[in-house]
Design a protein around this motif. Structure first.
Motif, short mmCIF file in Angstrom:
data_model
loop_
_atom_site.label_atom_id
_atom_site.label_comp_id
_atom_site.label_asym_id
_atom_site.label_seq_id
_atom_site.Cartn_x
_atom_site.Cartn_y
_atom_site.Cartn_z
N GLY A 62 0.68 -1.17 0.15
CA GLY A 62 -0.04 -0.16 0.27
C GLY A 62 0.75 1.72 -0.15
O GLY A 62 1.39 1.44 -0.67
N GLU A 63 0.85 1.94 1.30
CA GLU A 63 1.43 3.22 1.36
C GLU A 63 2.86 3.03 1.32
O GLU A 63 3.48 4.01 1.89
CB GLU A 63 0.67 4.72 2.07
CG GLU A 63 -0.37 4.80 1.07
CD GLU A 63 -1.34 5.62 1.97
OE1 GLU A 63 -1.06 6.12 3.42
OE2 GLU A 63 -2.25 7.09 1.49
N ILE A 96 11.77 1.79 6.49
CA ILE A 96 10.69 2.06 6.15
C ILE A 96 9.91 3.47 5.67
O ILE A 96 10.54 4.03 6.76
CB ILE A 96 9.87 1.53 7.48
CG1 ILE A 96 10.56 0.24 7.43
CG2 ILE A 96 8.27 1.14 7.22
CD1 ILE A 96 9.43 -0.62 9.02
N GLY A 97 9.41 3.73 5.02
CA GLY A 97 8.65 4.72 4.61
C GLY A 97 6.70 4.54 4.15
O GLY A 97 6.89 3.28 4.46
N ARG A 98 6.21 5.81 4.56
CA ARG A 98 5.27 5.57 4.06
C ARG A 98 4.83 6.85 3.58
O ARG A 98 5.09 8.40 3.57
CB ARG A 98 4.11 6.18 5.31
CG ARG A 98 2.53 6.03 5.21
CD ARG A 98 2.00 5.90 6.74
NE ARG A 98 2.45 7.10 7.73
CZ ARG A 98 2.18 8.26 7.60
NH1 ARG A 98 1.04 8.34 6.61
NH2 ARG A 98 2.30 8.75 8.89
N LYS A 103 4.28 11.82 -1.91
CA LYS A 103 5.15 12.18 -1.06
C LYS A 103 5.42 11.61 0.10
O LYS A 103 4.30 10.87 0.74
CB LYS A 103 4.75 13.92 -1.05
CG LYS A 103 4.34 14.06 -2.34
CD LYS A 103 4.35 15.63 -1.51
CE LYS A 103 4.10 16.52 -2.41
NZ LYS A 103 4.14 18.05 -2.60
N ALA A 104 6.65 12.07 0.34
CA ALA A 104 7.07 10.47 1.34
C ALA A 104 6.66 11.33 2.85
O ALA A 104 6.57 12.94 2.98
CB ALA A 104 8.45 10.75 1.31
#
Length: 128
Positions: A62-63, A96-98, A103-104
């Motif tokens: 997902g995101e 880990i990024g969302r 955009k981050a």
């Protein structure tokens, strides 16, 4: 994102790729907002002007995205609060990024800080 902002130091790109409410969770604590993130990147690049990150092993849900970063460089500046050592380093770190709307918005990483500090001689290597 890493290539433009970290590798090339193009901080003007941050506004395009990072949300205004961005929050970075790293070894120096939580860093909220784009401007604070720009400051952190500028400090890092002033200490390691030849910093280079390569990303690998992406997992997308997902995101949320997870990846590994291999970082190399030479510690030639004083931007991290201690004198330049002139020593090179190579680290690996899990990230880990969302993301939201391309955009981050949030990032978690230990950024290989312990191996970095050992390799440049700021802290002693663990006894074997």
């Amino acid at each position: 994102m890493f290539d433009e902002i970290i590798n090339k130091g193009q901080l003007d790109v941050v506004d395009e790729l990072v949300a205004a409410d961005f929050l970075d969770h790293g070894p120096m604590g939580d860093i909220p907002g784009r401007e604070a993130f720009k400051t952190m990147v500028a400090q890092w690049r002033s200490a390691v002007p030849d910093v280079h990150c390569e990303l690998d092993n992406f997992i997308v849900d997902g995101e949320d995205i997870a990846w590994v970063v291999r970082t190399t460089g030479t510690h030639t500046g004083d931007g991290l609060g201690f004198p330049a050592t002139g020593k090179s380093f190579e680290t690996l770190s899990a990230n880990i990024g969302r993301f939201r709307d391309g955009k981050a918005v949030e990032h978690w990483a230990e950024q290989g800080m312990f191996p970095f500090l050992v390799q440049i001689g700021i802290i002693p290597a663990p006894q074997q």
